[in-house]
Every structure is written in structure tokens, then in C-alpha cells.
Design an enzyme around this catalytic site. Structure first.
Site, PDB file in Angstrom:
ATOM      1  N   SER A 251      57.675  58.413  23.378  1.00 39.47           N
ATOM      2  CA  SER A 251      57.724  57.148  22.466  1.00 39.47           C
ATOM      3  C   SER A 251      58.101  57.054  21.276  1.00 39.47           C
ATOM      4  O   SER A 251      58.327  56.215  20.700  1.00 39.47           O
ATOM      5  CB  SER A 251      55.953  56.526  22.616  1.00 39.47           C
ATOM      6  N   ASN A 280      56.847  54.478  27.037  1.00 39.85           N
ATOM      7  CA  ASN A 280      55.586  54.947  27.366  1.00 39.85           C
ATOM      8  C   ASN A 280      55.457  55.673  28.641  1.00 39.85           C
ATOM      9  O   ASN A 280      55.739  55.175  29.692  1.00 39.85           O
ATOM     10  CB  ASN A 280      54.532  53.553  27.219  1.00 39.85           C
ATOM     11  N   ASP A 301      52.679  66.933  28.917  1.00 41.50           N
ATOM     12  CA  ASP A 301      52.006  67.683  27.734  1.00 41.50           C
ATOM     13  C   ASP A 301      51.565  66.546  26.762  1.00 41.50           C
ATOM     14  O   ASP A 301      52.260  66.261  25.454  1.00 41.50           O
ATOM     15  CB  ASP A 301      52.782  68.701  26.969  1.00 41.50           C
ATOM     16  N   CYS A 341      45.157  69.237  25.277  1.00 38.29           N
ATOM     17  CA  CYS A 341      44.733  69.813  23.937  1.00 38.29           C
ATOM     18  C   CYS A 341      43.628  68.979  23.375  1.00 38.29           C
ATOM     19  O   CYS A 341      43.233  69.168  22.261  1.00 38.29           O
ATOM     20  CB  CYS A 341      46.004  69.814  22.999  1.00 38.29           C
TER      21      CYS A 341
HETATM   22  N1  SAH Z   1      55.581  68.914  24.588  1.00 40.19           N
HETATM   23  C1  SAH Z   1      56.072  68.773  23.238  1.00 40.19           C
HETATM   24  C2  SAH Z   1      54.645  68.303  22.436  1.00 40.19           C
HETATM   25  C3  SAH Z   1      54.023  67.054  22.892  1.00 40.19           C
HETATM   26  S1  SAH Z   1      53.248  66.216  21.598  1.00 40.19           S
HETATM   27  C4  SAH Z   1      56.378  70.088  22.712  1.00 40.19           C
HETATM   28  O1  SAH Z   1      56.489  71.024  23.533  1.00 40.19           O
HETATM   29  O2  SAH Z   1      56.973  70.086  21.541  1.00 40.19           O
HETATM   30  C5  SAH Z   1      52.864  64.665  22.253  1.00 40.19           C
HETATM   31  C6  SAH Z   1      53.765  63.795  22.161  1.00 40.19           C
HETATM   32  O3  SAH Z   1      53.662  62.673  22.990  1.00 40.19           O
HETATM   33  C7  SAH Z   1      54.428  63.141  20.757  1.00 40.19           C
HETATM   34  O4  SAH Z   1      55.763  63.503  20.585  1.00 40.19           O
HETATM   35  C8  SAH Z   1      54.200  61.644  20.804  1.00 40.19           C
HETATM   36  O5  SAH Z   1      55.088  61.144  20.430  1.00 40.19           O
HETATM   37  C9  SAH Z   1      54.188  61.371  22.175  1.00 40.19           C
HETATM   38  N2  SAH Z   1      53.429  60.321  22.720  1.00 40.19           N
HETATM   39  C10 SAH Z   1      52.235  60.119  22.414  1.00 40.19           C
HETATM   40  N3  SAH Z   1      51.731  58.966  23.355  1.00 40.19           N
HETATM   41  C11 SAH Z   1      52.838  58.645  24.200  1.00 40.19           C
HETATM   42  C12 SAH Z   1      52.936  57.723  25.345  1.00 40.19           C
HETATM   43  N4  SAH Z   1      52.013  56.848  25.635  1.00 40.19           N
HETATM   44  N5  SAH Z   1      54.092  57.858  26.029  1.00 40.19           N
HETATM   45  C13 SAH Z   1      55.404  58.735  25.447  1.00 40.19           C
HETATM   46  N6  SAH Z   1      55.091  59.523  24.593  1.00 40.19           N
HETATM   47  C14 SAH Z   1      53.996  59.441  23.864  1.00 40.19           C
END
Ligand code: SAH
Length: 400
Positions: A251, A280, A301, A341
């Protein structure tokens, strides 16, 4: 003698078990001292139990530093703890393919409240408690002497600081400030730009380093969907390993822009089937289901869904929703690497939620591996709260 915190009768057991936190409810008498002051903790008889730093504002009134009455908390103490923590990362320091990792992981490294991450020539520190806050300049000086970084940048912008009565603060602590365009690091032989100034956490999710490498080993020739991709950690690993296509969903537009630069940095910028999709994840996965899209490898993740015990149920509904959708989009034989996490969601509970998702998706699923955080984010046995990242590498073996 140091100011003394006296515990209520019968409340010394966690201290004897070396748990580093003393909550306000366990305390009979505490001194009127400034946040961050070193105190001694004694039982009702006056017997010495431990020594730590005090914060009258925090529900966690004392964070313990030593259980040894003969060990003073002085400059040499902090130096010893910093040296030992950094020395435990010796294996990573010797690996030229990885230049970013956690040097100090707070309580788990016997330095409560202090995070120190190395990103190439820069260090990023987080002071999460008053006890670290009041000594931060001294600690930064010691880190400069020990590690000679080009600069130390402070990212004390975690919301937990508010519970310590501390304001959020970001800025250079020593040396050169990091470049706004990002610091280039290597992880498992791959290059990444990391935004130390405004990226998430201290810039990069260093705790997923080994899981990214593992996902890479399953990616060759596969259609990969990386959900919550942030700056493309799993996407770069999958593309570099020869994935047929990689779709990254997040997002955050700035995160996806950095993901694009990271793919290009590794010579993976012109793969025609790869897509960076802002959106999203909950909605994108539903859209893909409607379109009957299929994938061979999906990564989930998400950010922390449960920030307090009251949020665990809603968090589990969120985890179930995305895992259910992922199992529906997976081809038979396909893999799902799924993570949580949220420290408050145990590995057992997470597995149950993933099971519920598989059942409802009509998928028979095997667990191939149980995953967790990298060893530079260690779990201290006496502090089980330090185990927060859990994951499952699953394979969908039947549609039922
Ligand atoms: N897998 C990544 C870390 C993920 S951190 C890595 O290896 O570096 C979580 C991410 O989810 C963040 O970048 C945040 O912007 C995104 N995020 C949070 N809620 C979201 C949603 N509902 N849809 C899409 N992205 C989202």
C-alpha cells in the site's frame, strides 16, 4: 548505596528467573528519582536481587541489567555489554554478502531498550526507554570508538516510547548523516537501497534475511506473488533466483518506488512480466480470486496486526482472511510462505489460524518448515517476549 526499589512479598520469582522487567504492581516502595536512574532491587528482607534502571512513568518500572551484586553499572559495564553483543555477530560481520544486520537487540542482548543496526558504513540506533535515553550520547560515543561508523543516525520514532513518557525523535547522532537517496547494502549477495531516514523500523526488515534466501530457493520458474512487499526484499530474492514472474503488492508508494530501484540495482529492472502493484492486499487478493488468477509461490508478510492483547482476536481474523485467499490462489503443488510478527500471537495460535484458513479454502496443506527471525534477532530464554516473528512454509498438496 544506590536508590532502592523494594518488591512486594512473594513477587521476587520472575527476578530470580532473570526476567528483565519489573512491573509497577510488583513494587512495594520506590525512590523518588529521575527516569533512567540506576536502582537496586531488594526483597522485603532487604536482600539484593538485581540492579537496573528505573522509570516512574512506565508500567515497566525497572529494566534489569545485572543480577550480580559485585557488578556496578558504569561506563565499563556498558562497554562490556556492547562489545559482547557486537562480537556475537562475528559470523555475519565476516560474510561479505551481507552488510546489514542487527548488532544489539535490546533485552535479548542484555541491553534493554537499545537497538543498534548496521547498514554498511552507517549505524542506526533506537532508544526505546528512558534508561537508554539518558545515556544515549555516552552509548553513541562508545559505538563510534568500537565500530568507527561513517555516521550514527537515531530512529527513536517507535510508538512504544510514548509509554515511557518519551517524545519521538529522529536525527543524526554522530558523524555524517546518511544520504537521503538511501544507503546501499548487501544481503545474501543481493543489493538493496535502504532509506535510513524515513524507512520502516530502522530502514529494512533485517529479521527476514534468511527467509528471503529460503524463498529464493523455491522461486525458480514459478509465478510469485509477494504480498506486503515493502521495498522488495522477497521480490528481489525471487526474481534473482529465476522466478517466471514476480508481482509485488504494497500500500506504500514510496516503498514500491524503492522496490523498483532495488530490482534495477540487481539487474532485474527489465523483466517484462514483473509488476509492482500499489494497493490493499486484502482487496488485491479478492480481485485476483474473482479473476481466477493462479500462483505457484505466495509470500504473506503483513505488518504487526496485534499491538495489545485486546487486538489478538481481530488480528487472527485478518491473518485467516489473507491466508484463506492465498490458499485459494495457489496452484496444487504451490508454496505459501506466511508470517506473523505479532508477538502476542503465539506460533501455536498462528498455526491454528493457518489451518482454519486452509480448511475453509478447501486446501490440504503440509508444513515444510517452521520459520522465525534471524539469529541476529536472538530469543533470550529468560525473556520469551523476544520471540515475535513466526512463519510457516506450506505446500498445498490437494484441492478438496
Ligand atoms: N516483506 C517485507 C516487509 C513487510 S512490512 C520485506 O521483506 O521487507 C509490511 C508492509 O505491509 C509495509 O511495507 C506496509 O506498507 C505494507 N502494508 C500494510 N498494510 C497493508 C495492506 N493492507 N495492504 C498492502 N500493504 C500493506
Amino acid at each position: 548505596m544506590l536508590p532502592t526499589v523494594t518488591l512486594k512479598r512473594g513477587r521476587e520469582k520472575p527476578v530470580r528467573l532473570r526476567h528483565p522487567w519489573i512491573f509497577s504492581g510488583a513494587i512495594a516502595r520506590s525512590p523518588a528519582v529521575e527516569p533512567g536512574t540506576i536502582v537496586e532491587v531488594r526483597d522485603t528482607q532487604g536482600t539484593f536481587l538485581a540492579r537496573g534502571y528505573f522509570n516512574p512513568t512506565s508500567q515497566i518500572r525497572v529494566r534489569l541489567l545485572t543480577w550480580d551484586e559485585a557488578e556496578p553499572i558504569d561506563t565499563a559495564f556498558w562497554r562490556r555489554r556492547l562489545v559482547a553483543s557486537c562480537a556475537r555477530r562475528g559470523g555475519l560481520a565476516a560474510d561479505a554478502g551481507t552488510t546489514a544486520y542487527r548488532l544489539v537487540s535490546a533485552e535479548a542482548d542484555l541491553l534493554p531498550g537499545l537497538i543498534v543496526d548496521r547498514y554498511g558504513d552507517w549505524l542506526v540506533v533506537q532508544a526505546l526507554t528512558a534508561g537508554i535515553e539518558v545515556r544515549l550520547d555516552e552509548l553513541a560515543t562508545q559505538l563510534e570508538e568500537l565500530l568507527a561508523p561513517r555516521g550514527i543516525y537515531e530512529r527513536s520514532d517507535e510508538a512504544v516510547r510514548e509509554r515511557e513518557g518519551l517524545p519521538l525523535r529522529v536525527g543524526p547522532l554522530a558523524g555524517e548523516p546518511p544520504p537521503a537517496a538511501g544507503v546501499e547494502i548487501r544481503e545474501n549477495g543481493l543489493g538493496f537501497f535502504v532509506d535510513l531516514i524515513s524507512g520502516h523500523k530502522t530502514g529494512f526488515y533485517l529479521d527476514q534475511r534468511e527467509n528471503r534466501e529460503l524463498v529464493g530457493t523455491y522461486a525458480r520458474g514459478r509465478r510469485v506473488l509477494n504480498c506486503f512487499s515493502y521495498t522488495g526484499g522477497f521480490s528481489v530474492a525471487a526474481a534473482a533466483a529465476g522466478a517466471a514472474r514476480v508481482i509485488s503488492v504494497d500500500s506504500s508508494e514510496p516503498a514500491l518506488q524503492l522496490a523498483e530501484r532495488n530490482l534495477a540495482l540487481n539487474g532485474l529492472g527489465d523483466r517484462p512480466n514483473d509488476t509492482l502493484l500499489p494497493g490493499n492486499v486484502f482487496e488485491v487478493l479478492r480481485g485476483f480470486r474473482t479473476e481466477e488468477r493462479r500462483f505457484d509461490l505466495i509470500v504473506l508478510d503483513p505488518p504487526k496486526f496485534a499491538h495489545s492483547a485486546g487486538q489478538v482476536e481481530a488480528a487472527c481474523r485478518g491473518y485467516k482472511d489473507i491466508n484463506l485467499l492465498a490458499f485459494q490462489l495457489l496452484e496444487v503443488g504451490g508454496y505459501l510462505a506466511t508470517f506473523s510478527c505479532s508477538g502476542l500471537v503465539s506460533a501455536d495460535l498462528f498455526q491454528k489460524v493457518v489451518f482454519g484458513a486452509a480448511l475453509d479454502a478447501g486446501a490440504e496443506v503440509q508444513i515444510l518448515r517452521r520459520l522465525s527471525q534471524t539469529p541476529d534477532h536472538p530469543v533470550l530464554l529468560s525473556f520469551p517476549e523476544s520471540a515475535y516473528l513466526k512463519g510457516l512454509l506450506c505446500q498445498k498438496i490437494l484441492e478438496v
